[in-house]
Design an enzyme around this catalytic site. Structure first.
Site, PDB file in Angstrom:
ATOM      1  CD  GLU A 193      -3.230  -0.623   0.447  1.00  0.00           C
ATOM      2  OE1 GLU A 193      -3.220   0.483  -0.140  1.00  0.00           O
ATOM      3  OE2 GLU A 193      -4.197  -1.408   0.425  1.00  0.00           O
ATOM      4  CG  HIS A 233      -6.396  -3.630  -5.852  1.00  0.00           C
ATOM      5  ND1 HIS A 233      -7.054  -3.085  -4.768  1.00  0.00           N
ATOM      6  CD2 HIS A 233      -6.890  -4.891  -5.967  1.00  0.00           C
ATOM      7  CE1 HIS A 233      -7.889  -3.979  -4.264  1.00  0.00           C
ATOM      8  NE2 HIS A 233      -7.812  -5.073  -4.983  1.00  0.00           N
ATOM      9  CG  ASP A 243      -5.924   0.394  -5.794  1.00  0.00           C
ATOM     10  OD1 ASP A 243      -6.887  -0.117  -6.390  1.00  0.00           O
ATOM     11  OD2 ASP A 243      -5.427  -0.084  -4.766  1.00  0.00           O
TER      12      ASP A 243
END
Length: 261
Positions: A193, A233, A243
């Protein structure tokens, strides 16, 4: 892995510094070859841990087996012969790729990989510009909507490790890898992330790119992840996720991977 790529081999097979000189011969070499070029190849295989004993200059069955193991690990044709592609991979293997420093922030949101091998890396944006909020979200343990990732890269380039690589994190959701839903993407991947609101208007920071230029190649080398399996993603959940955002500089990360894998 080797600690230097600026060494060459002397007649005895030992490494000595010689800037600008490759430690590897041009080749080609195969079983039955003999001489100093074989000795140089053997010394590199010994340095990388694929061959034991001395570099004796004779390309026999043990050297072929060692080269075949290296080719397997680097997803090359496993013919036990030394040619241009194997030489290029050996030169990359000599370049050290180190994991960036990480700050441990354990998340309970994880599960067993159930013996599934890691063969993918998935990048995300978090949807916020707050590292503090992102850490809280990825470690939240109440209710059923629990998420996590193996790593979070903050705006200042701090790399947090939330889930051990050996465990599956909950980052991909309903997804597939090139159309394959089994094993699940969570079971087979590392999730990263990146703190960013994902609007496409907020730039990913220079510090984040520098961290990713270390982290992604390290993971790709560590787990021999195919380059085509380093994805966003949006690639594993098309139509459902977007994303990382459109302004993410994939080319920069891919160049760093190309240099290491």
């Amino acid at each position: 892995m080797a600690t230097s790529n600026a060494s060459t081999l002397g007649a005895s097979g030992s490494a000595s510094s010689s800037p600008g000189t490759s430690p590897l011969p041009e080749g080609p070499l195969s079983e039955g070859s003999k001489g100093p070029d074989v000795q140089r190849l053997q010394a590199v295989l010994i340095q990388l841990g694929y061959l034991s004993g001395k570099a004796d200059g004779g390309f026999g069955p043990k050297t072929k087996q060692a080269l075949t193991r290296f080719q397997r690990d680097w997803r090359l044709t496993q013919d036990g012969e030394y040619g241009p592609r194997t030489r290029a991979a050996l030169l990359k293997a000599l370049v050290p790729v180190k994991k960036p420093p990480v700050v441990s922030k354990p998340s309970q949101n994880q599960e067993s990989r159930r013996s599934v091998a890691i063969d993918a890396i998935v990048l995300h944006h978090t949807g916020t510009n707050s590292e503090r909020v992102d850490l809280a979200t990825l470690r939240w343990v109440r209710g059923s909507n629990r998420v996590s990732a193996h790593y979070l890269v903050g705006p200042e380039g701090t790399v947090y490790q939330l889930v051990p690589d050996s465990m599956a994190a909950w980052h991909a959701g309903r997804s597939s890898l090139h159309g394959d839903t089994e094993p699940s993407v969570n079971a087979r991947s590392i999730g990263i992330e990146i703190t960013n609101d994902g609007t496409g208007r907020t730039s990913f920071t220079e510090a984040q790119y520098r961290a990713l230029e270390q982290l992604v190649p390290f993971l790709a080398r560590r787990y021999q992840v195919p380059k085509e399996n380093i994805l966003g993603h949006r690639d594993v959940a098309p139509g459902r996720k977007t994303d990382p955002a459109d302004n993410f500089d994939w080319a920069r990360v891919r160049r760093a991977v190309d240099a290491a894998v």
